[in-house]
Design an enzyme around this catalytic site. Structure first.
Site, short mmCIF file in Angstrom:
data_model
loop_
_atom_site.label_atom_id
_atom_site.label_comp_id
_atom_site.label_asym_id
_atom_site.label_seq_id
_atom_site.Cartn_x
_atom_site.Cartn_y
_atom_site.Cartn_z
N ASP A 30 0.93 -1.07 0.04
CA ASP A 30 0.00 0.02 -0.04
C ASP A 30 0.80 1.38 -0.14
OD1 ASP A 30 -3.17 0.47 1.00
OD2 ASP A 30 -1.77 2.12 1.03
N ASN A 86 -12.97 -3.09 2.80
CA ASN A 86 -14.05 -2.05 2.84
C ASN A 86 -15.02 -2.08 1.58
OD1 ASN A 86 -12.98 -1.12 5.04
ND2 ASN A 86 -11.53 0.11 3.94
N GLN A 93 -14.36 2.84 1.94
CA GLN A 93 -13.78 2.28 0.60
C GLN A 93 -13.47 3.67 -0.29
OE1 GLN A 93 -16.02 -0.11 -2.12
NE2 GLN A 93 -14.42 -0.92 -3.10
N HIS A 99 -10.45 -4.89 -3.04
CA HIS A 99 -9.05 -5.40 -2.46
C HIS A 99 -9.17 -5.45 -0.96
CE1 HIS A 99 -9.80 -0.90 -2.05
NE2 HIS A 99 -9.48 -1.10 -0.97
N HIS A 101 -7.13 -5.51 2.83
CA HIS A 101 -5.97 -4.86 3.31
C HIS A 101 -5.34 -6.17 4.20
CE1 HIS A 101 -6.82 -0.54 2.57
NE2 HIS A 101 -8.00 -1.16 2.59
P1 5GP Z 1 -9.84 1.62 0.75
O1 5GP Z 1 -10.00 2.88 1.60
O2 5GP Z 1 -10.48 1.65 -0.59
O3 5GP Z 1 -10.14 0.51 1.40
O4 5GP Z 1 -8.34 1.35 0.47
C1 5GP Z 1 -7.36 2.14 -0.61
C2 5GP Z 1 -5.98 1.72 -0.17
O5 5GP Z 1 -5.30 1.85 -1.55
C3 5GP Z 1 -5.54 2.90 0.59
O6 5GP Z 1 -4.98 2.14 1.72
C4 5GP Z 1 -4.35 3.46 -0.17
O7 5GP Z 1 -3.36 4.10 0.53
C5 5GP Z 1 -4.23 2.69 -1.28
N1 5GP Z 1 -3.96 3.17 -2.50
C6 5GP Z 1 -4.51 4.15 -3.47
N2 5GP Z 1 -4.08 4.37 -4.47
C7 5GP Z 1 -2.98 3.54 -4.55
C8 5GP Z 1 -1.95 3.43 -5.52
O8 5GP Z 1 -1.90 3.90 -6.62
N3 5GP Z 1 -1.14 2.30 -5.20
C9 5GP Z 1 -0.98 1.65 -4.02
N4 5GP Z 1 0.04 0.60 -3.92
N5 5GP Z 1 -1.87 1.75 -3.30
C10 5GP Z 1 -2.80 2.83 -3.26
#
Ligand code: 5GP
Ligand code: ZN
Length: 133
Positions: A30, A86, A93, A99, A101
């Site tokens: 991440d 999420n 999300q 995805h 985590h």
């Molecule tokens: P969500 O909030 O949707 O459950 O998690 C999205 C996650 O994706 C966040 O922890 C954020 O830091 C990560 N993230 C967002 N854009 C990118 C990216 O371009 N590359 C990587 N490796 N992580 C990302």
């Protein structure tokens, strides 16, 4: 999904720090880690969330999460592990490609996950049992 960033990352169109890859998934670090080693399991095919994710991939994702948790715990010597997933903006999300985590936990870390426990009343319990069982 031509405009989905996780589709592009999962399928190698955008480079990423990849910990693992197979025909169905890519596991990446991440970019905004909650803790050292915070990684994401991305399916290579697009599903916006758990509702859209095919059952077969859901099963494979959980098996992969278990394998990654075991390896990461052994290598990183973390003290615990959260698996977080999420669905929907209200649930946190921000990227609308399914995805999971993988969050290693360390004694004294500053990771914040959680909620204030409420109370399960008899009325709500009965309502939920009637509707969901
Ligand atoms: P969500 O909030 O949707 O459950 O998690 C999205 C996650 O994706 C966040 O922890 C954020 O830091 C990560 N993230 C967002 N854009 C990118 C990216 O371009 N590359 C990587 N490796 N992580 C990302
Ligand atoms: Zn996608």
């Amino acid at each position: 999904m031509s405009d989905c960033i996780f589709c592009k990352i999962a399928n190698g169109e955008i480079p990423s720090a990849t910990l693992y890859e197979d025909d169905d998934f890519r596991v990446i670090l991440d970019l905004g880690p909650a803790s050292k080693g915070h990684a994401l399991i991305l399916p290579k095919s697009h599903a916006a969330n758990i509702y859209e994710l095919p059952e077969e991939l859901a099963g494979k994702a959980m098996i992969l999460a278990k394998k990654m948790a075991g390896k990461m715990t052994e290598v990183l010597k973390c003290d615990g592990f959260n698996i977080v997933q999420n669905n929907g903006e209200i649930a946190g999300q921000t990227v609308f490609h399914f995805h999971m985590h993988l969050i290693p936990r360390y004694e004294g870390d500053q990771v914040k996950l959680g909620w204030t426990p409420g109370t399960l009343t008899d009325e709500v319990r009965d309502e939920l049992l009637e509707k969901l069982k």
